[in-house]
Design a protein around this motif. Structure first.
Motif, short mmCIF file in Angstrom:
data_model
loop_
_atom_site.label_atom_id
_atom_site.label_comp_id
_atom_site.label_asym_id
_atom_site.label_seq_id
_atom_site.Cartn_x
_atom_site.Cartn_y
_atom_site.Cartn_z
N LEU A 68 6.21 -11.49 7.76
CA LEU A 68 6.43 -10.44 8.77
C LEU A 68 6.55 -9.07 8.09
CD1 LEU A 68 7.13 -9.42 11.63
CD2 LEU A 68 9.50 -10.11 11.21
N ALA A 69 7.30 -9.01 7.01
CA ALA A 69 7.51 -7.74 6.32
C ALA A 69 6.21 -7.20 5.72
CB ALA A 69 8.56 -7.91 5.22
N LYS A 70 5.35 -8.13 5.25
CA LYS A 70 4.10 -7.71 4.60
C LYS A 70 2.99 -7.37 5.59
CE LYS A 70 4.61 -10.60 0.45
NZ LYS A 70 4.07 -11.82 -0.21
N TYR A 71 3.19 -7.73 6.87
CA TYR A 71 2.08 -7.55 7.82
C TYR A 71 1.71 -6.06 7.89
CZ TYR A 71 -1.08 -8.78 11.54
OH TYR A 71 -2.23 -8.99 12.26
N PRO A 72 0.42 -5.73 7.71
CA PRO A 72 0.02 -4.32 7.66
C PRO A 72 0.21 -3.62 9.00
CG PRO A 72 -1.91 -5.76 7.64
CD PRO A 72 -0.71 -6.65 7.50
N ARG A 73 0.61 -2.35 8.95
CA ARG A 73 0.86 -1.57 10.17
C ARG A 73 0.25 -0.16 10.05
NH1 ARG A 73 5.12 -4.99 9.20
NH2 ARG A 73 6.23 -5.91 10.97
N PRO A 74 -1.07 -0.07 9.92
CA PRO A 74 -1.72 1.25 9.77
C PRO A 74 -1.98 1.90 11.14
CG PRO A 74 -3.35 -0.48 9.59
CD PRO A 74 -2.04 -1.17 9.85
N ILE A 75 -0.92 2.32 11.82
CA ILE A 75 -1.04 2.73 13.22
C ILE A 75 -1.95 3.94 13.42
CG2 ILE A 75 1.07 4.13 13.14
CD1 ILE A 75 -0.30 2.01 16.11
N ALA A 76 -1.93 4.90 12.49
CA ALA A 76 -2.79 6.09 12.65
C ALA A 76 -4.27 5.67 12.67
CB ALA A 76 -2.53 7.10 11.54
N ASN A 77 -4.63 4.77 11.77
CA ASN A 77 -6.02 4.29 11.74
C ASN A 77 -6.34 3.46 12.99
OD1 ASN A 77 -8.56 3.84 10.12
ND2 ASN A 77 -7.94 1.71 10.42
N ASN A 188 -7.40 -9.78 5.41
CA ASN A 188 -8.37 -9.55 4.34
C ASN A 188 -8.02 -8.32 3.51
OD1 ASN A 188 -9.72 -11.71 5.42
ND2 ASN A 188 -11.48 -10.56 6.16
N SER A 189 -7.27 -7.39 4.10
CA SER A 189 -6.90 -6.17 3.37
C SER A 189 -5.97 -6.48 2.19
CB SER A 189 -6.22 -5.17 4.32
OG SER A 189 -5.00 -5.69 4.82
N ARG A 190 -5.38 -7.67 2.20
CA ARG A 190 -4.48 -8.07 1.11
C ARG A 190 -5.20 -8.82 0.00
NH1 ARG A 190 -0.11 -11.23 4.48
NH2 ARG A 190 0.45 -11.98 2.40
N LEU A 191 -6.51 -9.03 0.16
CA LEU A 191 -7.28 -9.77 -0.84
C LEU A 191 -7.85 -8.83 -1.90
CD1 LEU A 191 -9.31 -12.15 1.52
CD2 LEU A 191 -7.36 -12.79 0.09
#
Length: 280
Positions: A68-77, A188-191
């Motif tokens: 949960l903590a690692k889940y990406p949150r790029p809200i502006a994009n 995939n952004s974490r790969l």
């Protein structure tokens, strides 16, 4: 694009739309949007007058607090992508807006809660149905669009719609893949670059399974798929299974009047990836 962060503001806006007999589509997401998500919005456009996309990283469906903590949150994009896709409404609530402290939820999901993702992530689908039911009750969509990539999740949502007798059409939208076959995923952004290459083994094995589905017996399909995966550098298989598509029971024989799907989950570069392919 209108952006709402409270249930009341969204409800007030949609009430006006309903009085004008506008058809509403809902695209629920957890953000970190990519072209797979945008394809759901494109799918909904000809079927509706207003598209509501929700972005909410739902804590009740995570078994692992670190995940949960690692889940990406790029809200502006995410907002930029939604605006470019001509989405009408973004609903972006806080956890406090969606949950009270003492909430309880339980839905009988039958065997769907105990197999595959249900077994590997106990309670996950209770969390999924809890938030999706909240969104359905809030938005009251005519159509809800979900991606095929989370195949078991879609079957769970279909089950909930039937159990709760909801007047919602469920649209299952095809998986969007990169040119090399990799299923698009927020994870995939974490790969790393190396892991992205290694992850191609998943779609290769699924494609091989589909190509040989009518030709080889089930036992051989399963054993050869697992052999290919175990021989793939950097891939640690969690499960591979050929299943009847509605029940997701593992197939023991093939019936002409049923649809089958190959499900695959594996760890690559420290990231858990899921993929699937309809076989017939």
């Amino acid at each position: 694009m209108e952006i709402f962060k409270t249930k009341k503001a969204l409800q007030d806006y949609l009430e006006s739309a309903r009085l004008q007999h506008k058809k509403i589509a809902l695209v629920p997401t957890m953000g970190a949007l990519h072209q797979g998500h945008i394809s759901l919005i494109d799918y909904a456009k000809p079927l509706s007058d207003i598209i509501v996309c929700s972005i909410f990283v739902n804590p009740t469906q995570f078994n692992d607090p670190n995940d949960l903590a690692k889940y990406p949150r790029p809200i502006a994009n995410d907002i930029q992508l939604l605006e470019a896709a001509n989405c009408d409404i973004l609903f972006q609530p806080s956890v406090e807006e969606m949950y009270s402290a003492d909430e309880k939820w339980s839905l009988d999901l039958g065997n769907l809660a105990n197999i595959w993702e249900g077994e590997k992530r106990p309670g996950h689908f209770q969390g999924v149905t809890q938030i999706v039911y909240k969104l359905f009750s809030l938005v009251q969509p005519d159509i809800a669009c979900f991606g095929q990539k989370d195949f078991q999740q879609v079957m769970v949502i279909q089950h909930m719609i039937q159990v709760k007798q909801l007047a919602i059409e469920l649209a299952i939208c095809p998986i969007i893949r990169a040119e090399n076959g990799l299923a698009l995923s927020s994870r995939n952004s974490r790969l790393s670059e190396t892991a992205l290459e290694e992850a191609l083994a998943l779609s290769r094995v699924l494609s091989w399974t589909k190509e040989n589905f009518q030709r080889l017996p089930l036992s051989e399909l399963n054993s050869e798929a697992l052999r290919q995966l175990s021989a793939s550098e950097g891939v640690e298989v969690e499960y591979f299974a050929i299943c009847e598509s509605r029940s997701l029971e593992q197939a023991t024989s093939i019936a002409d009047d049923k649809q089958y799907v190959a499900l695959l989950t594996a760890w690559v570069g420290g990231v858990r990836l899921i993929d699937n392919m309809i076989l017939n």
